[in-house]
Design a protein around this motif. Structure first.
Motif, PDB file in Angstrom:
ATOM      1  N   ARG A 178       0.923  -1.239  -0.127  1.00  0.00           N
ATOM      2  CA  ARG A 178      -0.020  -0.011  -0.014  1.00  0.00           C
ATOM      3  C   ARG A 178       0.622   1.256  -0.125  1.00  0.00           C
ATOM      4  NH1 ARG A 178      -3.088  -1.290   3.717  1.00  0.00           N
ATOM      5  NH2 ARG A 178      -5.032  -1.751   2.666  1.00  0.00           N
ATOM      6  N   GLY A 179       1.883   1.220   0.889  1.00  0.00           N
ATOM      7  CA  GLY A 179       2.574   2.636   0.823  1.00  0.00           C
ATOM      8  C   GLY A 179       3.877   2.842  -0.067  1.00  0.00           C
ATOM      9  N   ALA A 180       4.235   1.585  -0.611  1.00  0.00           N
ATOM     10  CA  ALA A 180       5.055   1.932  -1.888  1.00  0.00           C
ATOM     11  C   ALA A 180       4.652   1.579  -3.244  1.00  0.00           C
ATOM     12  CB  ALA A 180       6.367   0.703  -1.613  1.00  0.00           C
ATOM     13  N   LEU A 181       4.012   0.617  -3.457  1.00  0.00           N
ATOM     14  CA  LEU A 181       3.375   0.186  -4.869  1.00  0.00           C
ATOM     15  C   LEU A 181       2.121   1.114  -5.105  1.00  0.00           C
ATOM     16  CD1 LEU A 181       3.664  -3.700  -4.970  1.00  0.00           C
ATOM     17  CD2 LEU A 181       5.525  -2.049  -5.631  1.00  0.00           C
ATOM     18  N   GLU A 182       1.220   1.147  -4.193  1.00  0.00           N
ATOM     19  CA  GLU A 182       0.206   1.869  -4.724  1.00  0.00           C
ATOM     20  C   GLU A 182       0.328   3.298  -4.481  1.00  0.00           C
ATOM     21  OE1 GLU A 182      -4.099   2.719  -2.511  1.00  0.00           O
ATOM     22  OE2 GLU A 182      -3.795   0.587  -3.086  1.00  0.00           O
ATOM     23  N   ALA A 183       0.989   3.819  -3.630  1.00  0.00           N
ATOM     24  CA  ALA A 183       1.556   5.328  -3.415  1.00  0.00           C
ATOM     25  C   ALA A 183       2.109   5.815  -4.791  1.00  0.00           C
ATOM     26  CB  ALA A 183       2.126   5.332  -2.010  1.00  0.00           C
ATOM     27  N   ARG A 184       2.991   4.973  -5.217  1.00  0.00           N
ATOM     28  CA  ARG A 184       3.860   5.291  -6.399  1.00  0.00           C
ATOM     29  C   ARG A 184       3.340   5.238  -7.732  1.00  0.00           C
ATOM     30  NH1 ARG A 184      10.356   4.758  -4.910  1.00  0.00           N
ATOM     31  NH2 ARG A 184      10.186   5.285  -2.584  1.00  0.00           N
ATOM     32  N   GLY A 185       2.003   4.584  -7.739  1.00  0.00           N
ATOM     33  CA  GLY A 185       1.151   4.390  -8.916  1.00  0.00           C
ATOM     34  C   GLY A 185       1.574   3.136  -9.669  1.00  0.00           C
ATOM     35  N   MET A 186       2.448   2.090  -8.832  1.00  0.00           N
ATOM     36  CA  MET A 186       2.885   0.874  -9.487  1.00  0.00           C
ATOM     37  C   MET A 186       1.781  -0.023  -9.683  1.00  0.00           C
ATOM     38  SD  MET A 186       6.183   1.504  -9.894  1.00  0.00           S
ATOM     39  CE  MET A 186       7.494   2.966  -9.493  1.00  0.00           C
ATOM     40  N   ILE A 187       0.654   0.131  -8.869  1.00  0.00           N
ATOM     41  CA  ILE A 187      -0.501  -0.779  -8.927  1.00  0.00           C
ATOM     42  C   ILE A 187      -1.727   0.161  -8.926  1.00  0.00           C
ATOM     43  CG2 ILE A 187       0.508  -3.014  -8.190  1.00  0.00           C
ATOM     44  CD1 ILE A 187      -0.879  -2.256  -5.261  1.00  0.00           C
ATOM     45  N   SER A 188      -2.819  -0.061  -9.192  1.00  0.00           N
ATOM     46  CA  SER A 188      -4.115   0.518  -9.142  1.00  0.00           C
ATOM     47  C   SER A 188      -4.615   0.870  -7.792  1.00  0.00           C
ATOM     48  CB  SER A 188      -4.982   0.025 -10.016  1.00  0.00           C
ATOM     49  OG  SER A 188      -4.887   0.068 -11.564  1.00  0.00           O
ATOM     50  N   PRO A 189      -5.108   2.060  -7.392  1.00  0.00           N
ATOM     51  CA  PRO A 189      -5.829   2.179  -6.265  1.00  0.00           C
ATOM     52  C   PRO A 189      -6.841   1.085  -6.010  1.00  0.00           C
ATOM     53  CG  PRO A 189      -5.543   4.243  -7.405  1.00  0.00           C
ATOM     54  CD  PRO A 189      -5.446   3.166  -8.280  1.00  0.00           C
ATOM     55  N   GLY A 190      -6.647   0.343  -4.847  1.00  0.00           N
ATOM     56  CA  GLY A 190      -7.758  -0.911  -4.360  1.00  0.00           C
ATOM     57  C   GLY A 190      -7.129  -2.259  -4.958  1.00  0.00           C
ATOM     58  N   ASP A 191      -5.690  -2.204  -5.562  1.00  0.00           N
ATOM     59  CA  ASP A 191      -5.414  -3.369  -5.932  1.00  0.00           C
ATOM     60  C   ASP A 191      -4.810  -4.430  -4.718  1.00  0.00           C
ATOM     61  OD1 ASP A 191      -5.622  -3.581  -8.683  1.00  0.00           O
ATOM     62  OD2 ASP A 191      -3.618  -2.871  -9.128  1.00  0.00           O
ATOM     63  N   VAL A 192      -4.454  -3.599  -3.775  1.00  0.00           N
ATOM     64  CA  VAL A 192      -4.123  -4.302  -2.331  1.00  0.00           C
ATOM     65  C   VAL A 192      -5.602  -4.944  -1.736  1.00  0.00           C
ATOM     66  CG1 VAL A 192      -4.803  -2.393  -0.836  1.00  0.00           C
ATOM     67  CG2 VAL A 192      -2.892  -4.022  -0.422  1.00  0.00           C
ATOM     68  N   ASP A 193      -6.654  -4.438  -2.133  1.00  0.00           N
ATOM     69  CA  ASP A 193      -8.031  -5.269  -1.583  1.00  0.00           C
ATOM     70  C   ASP A 193      -7.957  -6.663  -2.509  1.00  0.00           C
ATOM     71  OD1 ASP A 193      -8.151  -2.926  -0.047  1.00  0.00           O
ATOM     72  OD2 ASP A 193      -9.384  -1.847  -1.656  1.00  0.00           O
ATOM     73  N   LEU A 194      -7.185  -7.031  -3.253  1.00  0.00           N
ATOM     74  CA  LEU A 194      -7.424  -8.304  -3.746  1.00  0.00           C
ATOM     75  C   LEU A 194      -6.892  -9.465  -2.818  1.00  0.00           C
ATOM     76  CD1 LEU A 194      -5.717  -7.732  -7.285  1.00  0.00           C
ATOM     77  CD2 LEU A 194      -8.201  -8.113  -6.845  1.00  0.00           C
TER      78      LEU A 194
END
Length: 266
Positions: free
Chosen positions: A227-243
Motif C-alpha cells: 500500500r505504501g510503496a506500490l500503490e502510493a507510487r502508482g505501480m499498482i491501481s488504487p484498490g489492488d491491495v484489496d485483492l
C-alpha cells in the motif's frame, strides 16, 4: 528444531534414494541435476553431472516438449474429478509442535469439513500439516510434489499425489483446480505463489479467486509495503491491495473461501 540446511546446497552423492519424476535414484545418480535445472540453468554451476552433450538425446528441447506435455496430461488426468478445492501454501520449515504447524493443520481440517479438497506442495512443514488436517477428518488430501535436489518425497498424509519435474507445470495445477489460495507464513516459494496468484487476479486471467493471508502479525508489514510503496507510487491501481484478505484464524480463512464458493465476495 527445523533443518537449517540451505536448500540451494547440491545434493549429497552418498544420500539415499530420491525421486526424479518417475525415477528413483540413489548414490551418485541422486546428485545429478533436476530436469528444471537442465532446462533453465545453462551454466550448470557446481553440478556433478555428465556433460550436456552426453545426455542430449533425452534432454534436447524437442524431448523436453514431450516431457512437459506428459506432465500436463498426468496432472489433468489425476485431478480432473477433484471437485471444489483450495490450495494451501506455507513454509516447508514449519516444525511440528509450533503454533504455525497447528494453524496449518486446523486450516486443512476446516477446509475438509467445509467440503473442499486440500491441495499443497506435498512437502514437509506447513504443507504436511495442512494435508494432515484434511486426512484427520477423512477429507481429500492432495500433494503436488516437485523434483528438487534436496527433495524428501511426498508427506505421509497425501491421499492423491502427483510428482512434477517442472515448476511451471505444477503451478498450473495449483491454480486450475483450486477455488482460491490460503497462504500461511512462508519464504520465497510461498511469496512466489502468492504474487503469481495476485498477478493473475489483477489482470483478469482468473476471476472470483480469493487470496487469503493468515496471520496479521506476519503478513501485515508486507501489505503495508504494498500500500505504501506500490500503490502510493502508482505501480499498482488504487484498490489492488484489496485483492488480498488478511485474517488471523483458520476459521476466518475458510469462511471466506466458503463465501466465494457460494457466490459471495472474498
Amino acid at each position: 528444531m527445523a533443518d537449517q540446511t540451505h536448500p540451494s546446497q547440491p545434493a549429497d552423492p552418498d544420500r539415499g534414494p530420491v525421486r526424479r519424476g518417475g525415477q528413483i535414484l540413489s548414490g551418485a545418480a541422486a546428485a545429478a541435476p533436476t530436469f528444471d535445472q537442465l532446462l533453465l540453468d545453462t551454466r550448470q554451476s557446481g553440478m556433478t553431472a555428465p556433460p550436456v552433450s552426453d545426455v542430449a538425446s533425452t534432454t534436447s528441447d524437442a524431448w523436453r516438449v514431450l516431457r512437459i506435455q506428459a506432465e500436463f496430461v498426468e496432472g489433468f488426468g489425476t485431478l480432473a474429478q477433484l471437485g471444489p478445492a483450495v490450495s494451501v501454501f506455507g513454509s516447508a520449515r514449519t516444525g511440528e509442535g509450533t503454533d504455525e504447524y497447528a494453524l496449518a493443520r486446523e486450516v486443512g481440517r476446516r477446509l475438509a469439513e467445509a467440503g473442499f479438497a486440500v491441495i499443497t506442495g506435498g512437502g514437509p512443514g506447513a504443507m504436511e500439516a495442512a494435508n494432515r488436517g484434511a486426512h484427520d477428518v477423512g477429507g481429500v488430501s492432495v500433494g503436488l510434489g516437485i523434483e528438487l535436489p534436496f527433495e524428501t518425497g511426498l508427506n505421509p498424509y497425501v491421499g492423491i499425489g502427483v510428482d512434477f519435474r517442472y515448476f511451471f507445470a505444477r503451478k498450473v495445477m495449483f491454480l486450475k483446480y483450486a477455488q482460491g489460495f490460503i497462504v500461511l507464513p512462508g519464504g520465497f516459494g510461498t511469496l512466489d505463489e502468492l504474487f503469481e496468484a495476485l498477478t493473475l487476479v489483477q489482470t483478469g486471467t482468473v476471476s472470483r479467486f480469493p487470496v487469503v493471508l493468515v496471520d496479521r502479525a506476519f503478513w501485515g508489514p508486507l501489505v503495508d509495503w504494498i500500500r505504501g510503496a506500490l500503490e502510493a507510487r502508482g505501480m499498482i491501481s488504487p484498490g489492488d491491495v484489496d485483492l488480498l484478505s488478511v485474517v488471523d484464524t483458520a476459521e476466518e480463512a475458510v469462511a471466506l473461501m466458503a463465501a466465494v464458493q457460494q457466490g459471495g465476495r472474498a
